[in-house]
Design a protein around this motif. Structure first.
Motif, PDB file in Angstrom:
ATOM      1  N   GLN A 153      11.623  -3.544  -3.066  1.00 20.21           N
ATOM      2  CA  GLN A 153      10.373  -3.091  -3.675  1.00 20.21           C
ATOM      3  C   GLN A 153      10.555  -2.028  -4.754  1.00 20.21           C
ATOM      4  O   GLN A 153       9.590  -1.636  -5.411  1.00 20.21           O
ATOM      5  CB  GLN A 153       9.446  -2.548  -2.572  1.00 20.21           C
ATOM      6  CG  GLN A 153       9.052  -3.602  -1.547  1.00 20.21           C
ATOM      7  CD  GLN A 153       8.185  -3.050  -0.440  1.00 20.21           C
ATOM      8  OE1 GLN A 153       7.892  -1.849  -0.407  1.00 20.21           O
ATOM      9  NE2 GLN A 153       7.762  -3.901   0.479  1.00 20.21           N
ATOM     10  N   SER A 154      11.761  -1.542  -4.932  1.00 18.79           N
ATOM     11  CA  SER A 154      12.021  -0.509  -5.938  1.00 18.79           C
ATOM     12  C   SER A 154      11.662  -1.013  -7.327  1.00 18.79           C
ATOM     13  O   SER A 154      11.841  -2.194  -7.644  1.00 18.79           O
ATOM     14  CB  SER A 154      13.494  -0.102  -5.897  1.00 18.79           C
ATOM     15  OG  SER A 154      13.848   0.315  -4.600  1.00 18.79           O
ATOM     16  N   ARG A 155      11.183  -0.107  -8.162  1.00 17.56           N
ATOM     17  CA  ARG A 155      10.786  -0.468  -9.523  1.00 17.56           C
ATOM     18  C   ARG A 155      11.389   0.516 -10.523  1.00 17.56           C
ATOM     19  O   ARG A 155      11.525   1.706 -10.244  1.00 17.56           O
ATOM     20  CB  ARG A 155       9.252  -0.437  -9.671  1.00 17.56           C
ATOM     21  CG  ARG A 155       8.522  -1.442  -8.796  1.00 17.56           C
ATOM     22  CD  ARG A 155       8.752  -2.869  -9.263  1.00 17.56           C
ATOM     23  NE  ARG A 155       7.959  -3.832  -8.514  1.00 17.56           N
ATOM     24  CZ  ARG A 155       8.368  -4.435  -7.409  1.00 17.56           C
ATOM     25  NH1 ARG A 155       9.564  -4.137  -6.913  1.00 17.56           N
ATOM     26  NH2 ARG A 155       7.593  -5.312  -6.800  1.00 17.56           N
ATOM     27  N   ALA A 156      11.748  -0.032 -11.687  1.00 15.45           N
ATOM     28  CA  ALA A 156      12.185   0.797 -12.811  1.00 15.45           C
ATOM     29  C   ALA A 156      11.490   0.274 -14.068  1.00 15.45           C
ATOM     30  O   ALA A 156      11.592  -0.907 -14.399  1.00 15.45           O
ATOM     31  CB  ALA A 156      13.700   0.734 -12.970  1.00 15.45           C
ATOM     32  N   GLU A 157      10.779   1.146 -14.759  1.00 20.06           N
ATOM     33  CA  GLU A 157      10.031   0.755 -15.949  1.00 20.06           C
ATOM     34  C   GLU A 157      10.517   1.557 -17.152  1.00 20.06           C
ATOM     35  O   GLU A 157      10.739   2.770 -17.059  1.00 20.06           O
ATOM     36  CB  GLU A 157       8.530   0.993 -15.737  1.00 20.06           C
ATOM     37  CG  GLU A 157       7.949   0.152 -14.596  1.00 20.06           C
ATOM     38  CD  GLU A 157       6.473   0.425 -14.371  1.00 20.06           C
ATOM     39  OE1 GLU A 157       5.949   1.376 -15.011  1.00 20.06           O
ATOM     40  OE2 GLU A 157       5.839  -0.283 -13.574  1.00 20.06           O
TER      41      GLU A 157
ATOM     42  N   ALA B 251      27.049  14.114  -2.971  1.00 24.26           N
ATOM     43  CA  ALA B 251      27.425  13.192  -4.043  1.00 24.26           C
ATOM     44  C   ALA B 251      26.983  13.750  -5.395  1.00 24.26           C
ATOM     45  O   ALA B 251      25.952  14.412  -5.503  1.00 24.26           O
ATOM     46  CB  ALA B 251      26.797  11.831  -3.815  1.00 24.26           C
ATOM     47  N   SER B 252      27.762  13.435  -6.431  1.00 25.27           N
ATOM     48  CA  SER B 252      27.421  13.878  -7.778  1.00 25.27           C
ATOM     49  C   SER B 252      26.440  12.932  -8.459  1.00 25.27           C
ATOM     50  O   SER B 252      25.690  13.344  -9.347  1.00 25.27           O
ATOM     51  CB  SER B 252      28.682  14.001  -8.632  1.00 25.27           C
ATOM     52  OG  SER B 252      29.525  15.016  -8.129  1.00 25.27           O
ATOM     53  N   PHE B 253      26.472  11.673  -8.056  1.00 28.95           N
ATOM     54  CA  PHE B 253      25.550  10.699  -8.638  1.00 28.95           C
ATOM     55  C   PHE B 253      25.363   9.538  -7.691  1.00 28.95           C
ATOM     56  O   PHE B 253      26.136   9.348  -6.753  1.00 28.95           O
ATOM     57  CB  PHE B 253      26.064  10.192  -9.998  1.00 28.95           C
ATOM     58  CG  PHE B 253      27.297   9.323  -9.923  1.00 28.95           C
ATOM     59  CD1 PHE B 253      27.196   7.939  -9.838  1.00 28.95           C
ATOM     60  CD2 PHE B 253      28.559   9.896  -9.951  1.00 28.95           C
ATOM     61  CE1 PHE B 253      28.331   7.143  -9.778  1.00 28.95           C
ATOM     62  CE2 PHE B 253      29.701   9.107  -9.892  1.00 28.95           C
ATOM     63  CZ  PHE B 253      29.588   7.729  -9.809  1.00 28.95           C
ATOM     64  N   SER B 254      24.308   8.773  -7.946  1.00 28.49           N
ATOM     65  CA  SER B 254      24.066   7.555  -7.188  1.00 28.49           C
ATOM     66  C   SER B 254      23.987   6.372  -8.140  1.00 28.49           C
ATOM     67  O   SER B 254      23.688   6.527  -9.326  1.00 28.49           O
ATOM     68  CB  SER B 254      22.759   7.651  -6.380  1.00 28.49           C
ATOM     69  OG  SER B 254      21.634   7.633  -7.246  1.00 28.49           O
ATOM     70  N   ILE B 255      24.282   5.202  -7.609  1.00 28.58           N
ATOM     71  CA  ILE B 255      23.990   3.951  -8.300  1.00 28.58           C
ATOM     72  C   ILE B 255      22.857   3.301  -7.525  1.00 28.58           C
ATOM     73  O   ILE B 255      22.980   3.046  -6.327  1.00 28.58           O
ATOM     74  CB  ILE B 255      25.218   3.024  -8.351  1.00 28.58           C
ATOM     75  CG1 ILE B 255      26.323   3.656  -9.207  1.00 28.58           C
ATOM     76  CG2 ILE B 255      24.836   1.654  -8.907  1.00 28.58           C
ATOM     77  CD1 ILE B 255      27.607   2.839  -9.274  1.00 28.58           C
ATOM     78  N   VAL B 256      21.722   3.078  -8.197  1.00 33.55           N
ATOM     79  CA  VAL B 256      20.527   2.575  -7.527  1.00 33.55           C
ATOM     80  C   VAL B 256      20.128   1.229  -8.125  1.00 33.55           C
ATOM     81  O   VAL B 256      20.223   1.020  -9.336  1.00 33.55           O
ATOM     82  CB  VAL B 256      19.371   3.590  -7.624  1.00 33.55           C
ATOM     83  CG1 VAL B 256      19.037   3.912  -9.069  1.00 33.55           C
ATOM     84  CG2 VAL B 256      18.128   3.090  -6.904  1.00 33.55           C
ATOM     85  N   MET B 257      19.673   0.328  -7.264  1.00 36.07           N
ATOM     86  CA  MET B 257      19.219  -0.992  -7.693  1.00 36.07           C
ATOM     87  C   MET B 257      17.702  -1.037  -7.631  1.00 36.07           C
ATOM     88  O   MET B 257      17.097  -0.681  -6.609  1.00 36.07           O
ATOM     89  CB  MET B 257      19.825  -2.071  -6.803  1.00 36.07           C
ATOM     90  CG  MET B 257      19.524  -3.494  -7.224  1.00 36.07           C
ATOM     91  SD  MET B 257      20.772  -4.613  -6.553  1.00 36.07           S
ATOM     92  CE  MET B 257      19.945  -6.191  -6.758  1.00 36.07           C
ATOM     93  N   ALA B 258      17.071  -1.455  -8.729  1.00 37.34           N
ATOM     94  CA  ALA B 258      15.607  -1.497  -8.800  1.00 37.34           C
ATOM     95  C   ALA B 258      15.164  -2.660  -9.673  1.00 37.34           C
ATOM     96  O   ALA B 258      15.895  -3.115 -10.560  1.00 37.34           O
ATOM     97  CB  ALA B 258      15.062  -0.184  -9.353  1.00 37.34           C
ATOM     98  N   MET B 259      13.936  -3.135  -9.432  1.00 40.61           N
ATOM     99  CA  MET B 259      13.395  -4.255 -10.203  1.00 40.61           C
ATOM    100  C   MET B 259      12.986  -3.797 -11.600  1.00 40.61           C
ATOM    101  O   MET B 259      12.266  -2.823 -11.766  1.00 40.61           O
ATOM    102  CB  MET B 259      12.199  -4.866  -9.483  1.00 40.61           C
ATOM    103  CG  MET B 259      11.604  -6.079 -10.215  1.00 40.61           C
ATOM    104  SD  MET B 259      10.165  -6.792  -9.370  1.00 40.61           S
ATOM    105  CE  MET B 259      10.919  -7.515  -7.926  1.00 40.61           C
ATOM    106  N   THR B 260      13.445  -4.541 -12.608  1.00 41.81           N
ATOM    107  CA  THR B 260      13.084  -4.249 -13.992  1.00 41.81           C
ATOM    108  C   THR B 260      12.314  -5.393 -14.642  1.00 41.81           C
ATOM    109  O   THR B 260      11.613  -5.184 -15.631  1.00 41.81           O
ATOM    110  CB  THR B 260      14.350  -3.984 -14.826  1.00 41.81           C
ATOM    111  OG1 THR B 260      15.291  -5.062 -14.638  1.00 41.81           O
ATOM    112  CG2 THR B 260      15.012  -2.677 -14.410  1.00 41.81           C
ATOM    113  N   ASP B 261      12.439  -6.609 -14.099  1.00 41.46           N
ATOM    114  CA  ASP B 261      11.832  -7.788 -14.714  1.00 41.46           C
ATOM    115  C   ASP B 261      11.168  -8.648 -13.641  1.00 41.46           C
ATOM    116  O   ASP B 261      11.729  -9.660 -13.210  1.00 41.46           O
ATOM    117  CB  ASP B 261      12.899  -8.595 -15.454  1.00 41.46           C
ATOM    118  CG  ASP B 261      13.580  -7.777 -16.536  1.00 41.46           C
ATOM    119  OD1 ASP B 261      13.027  -7.708 -17.647  1.00 41.46           O
ATOM    120  OD2 ASP B 261      14.643  -7.192 -16.262  1.00 41.46           O
ATOM    121  N   PRO B 262       9.965  -8.278 -13.197  1.00 40.35           N
ATOM    122  CA  PRO B 262       9.317  -8.981 -12.083  1.00 40.35           C
ATOM    123  C   PRO B 262       8.999 -10.447 -12.366  1.00 40.35           C
ATOM    124  O   PRO B 262       8.833 -11.227 -11.431  1.00 40.35           O
ATOM    125  CB  PRO B 262       8.036  -8.176 -11.843  1.00 40.35           C
ATOM    126  CG  PRO B 262       7.810  -7.409 -13.103  1.00 40.35           C
ATOM    127  CD  PRO B 262       9.152  -7.133 -13.661  1.00 40.35           C
TER     128      PRO B 262
END
Length: 397
Positions: free
Chosen positions: A145-149, A170-181
């Motif tokens: 359900q994550s979103r990135a706009e 942690a210094s950074f994260s790699i996150v997975m999110a929806m960009t093209d629904p």
């Protein structure tokens, strides 16, 4: 057809790693702090010794400071490293950093590699990976359900994740999110790099889970109107699933490789104890039940080892080896559990104390049937692959 006997170079690597484990790793297990790993004053000098031996980051190419070897060699080394829960940290191959560094190596820009990959591979910083969400099934990541706009020159990320391993510190994260629904299901998601000091990044809590999970915990995290520059997109837009598979395939086989080491150490402890512990005038090893434990464990470990090395060999040939990786994921997890369980049974009450590593191994082994894909999902993958091949060729191969 297959010869997995070590080459002279591989044998030299194995011997150096085994000697290092005996001299430096096993003696320092007593300093391990549950949920945090080894203190830096012990960890950092050991990491430098590993680098001096040329055994650092076996999963990475030589161009970025790794060993630059294939999956079979990595498997042989991981058998040794897997014998101790602290060794992956010492050898620079601990998840999630190992998987994140593989993604960065394949997909990051030159600027991203300089800022994130190099210090990560060198062991100067840690990272985390945010994919799984509490609201949806982990077995179907298309439901995330994550979103990135995109808003001007920034991506705005809103996401609720958990089991984000290593998040604390942690210094950074790699996150997975929806960009093209509106895209095809496996082209809807993208991956982003988010610095830990971003005001939109929040560690909600460390999730209490079974086992002595180590540095950074397994955390619930939130990304709330989390703004990152558009150049923090990792790879291309819509490549999230492709990059996830790039990470998870090698990650699963690396887990299975280390499990062989855990099983072998448990097996060694079982045999050693059974040959010195006496009852009713005989050593435990003289009883048929214990001999069955030993025989079954020997057969299962060897079967899991050969299946794992075969999968590694296929990957070295450029094959994704999806079926083979799924086989070793569920088969290896069962072997891991069963061998440790027998070793505990042979030790009796001693086996459930902290005086041996067995009870810690056992708690960690239970989660092996779930993380990186539940056993049932991997069985389904194998069955579908077998059925597909049979329908095509009318014979199993």
């Amino acid at each position: 057809m297959f010869d997995f006997s070590p080459t002279p170079e591989q044998q030299q690597m194995i011997d150096k790693a085994a000697a290092f484990m005996d001299e430096y790793v096993y003696p320092n297990e007593k300093h391990m702090v549950p949920h945090r790993g080894l203190p830096d004053e012990i960890l950092k000098p050991l990491q430098e010794k590993v680098k001096d031996l040329g055994l650092w980051a076996g999963h990475m190419p030589g161009e970025v400071g790794g060993m630059g070897m294939g999956f079979v060699s990595l498997g042989l080394l991981s058998e040794i490293i897997g014998r101790s829960p602290i060794a992956p940290y010492i050898f620079g191959s601990m998840a999630p950093d190992a998987g994140n560094s593989e993604i960065l190596w394949h997909a990051a820009t030159l600027e991203q590699k300089e800022k994130y990959l190099m210090p990560l591979v060198n062991g100067e910083i840690r990272s985390c990976f945010a994919m799984t969400e509490p609201e949806v099934s982990g077995s179907d990541p298309t439901m995330l359900q994550s979103r990135a706009e995109l808003d001007g020159d920034e991506w705005v990320i809103n996401a609720h994740k958990w089991f984000t391993t290593g998040a604390i510190g942690a210094s950074f994260s790699i996150v997975m999110a929806m960009t093209d629904p509106d895209a095809a299901p496996h082209e809807r998601f993208s991956m982003f790099i988010v610095d830990a000091d971003n005001p939109g990044f929040e560690i909600v809590r460390e999730v209490p889970v079974m086992g002595d999970h180590f540095a950074g915990g397994h955390c619930e995290v939130r990304y709330t109107n989390c703004r990152v520059p558009k150049e923090n997109l990792l790879g291309k837009r819509g490549e999230g699933f492709k990059l996830a598979q790039l990470r998870l395939g090698p990650g699963r086989i690396t887990h299975a490789m280390r499990w062989i080491g855990v099983a072998k150490r448990s097996f060694d402890l079982m045999i050693e104890y059974s040959t010195k512990r006496t009852t009713r005038g005989k050593t435990l090893s003289e009883f048929q039940t214990i001999q069955n434990f030993i025989a079954d464990s020997a057969a299962e470990i060897e079967a899991a080892r050969l299946l794992t090395l075969h999968a590694a060999w296929k990957m070295d040939q450029g094959d994704q080896a999806r079926k083979e990786i799924s086989i070793i994921k569920f088969f290896g997890a069962k072997v891991l559990h069963d061998v440790i369980d027998r070793a505990i049974q042979v030790h009796g009450a001693l086996g459930i104390t902290g005086d041996t590593p067995l009870e810690g191994f056992y708690r960690e082994a239970r989660s092996a049937r779930i993380y990186d894909g539940a056993d049932e999902v991997h069985r389904m993958v194998v069955a579908k692959q077998v059925l597909k091949a049979f329908k095509k060729e009318r014979v199993t191969r």
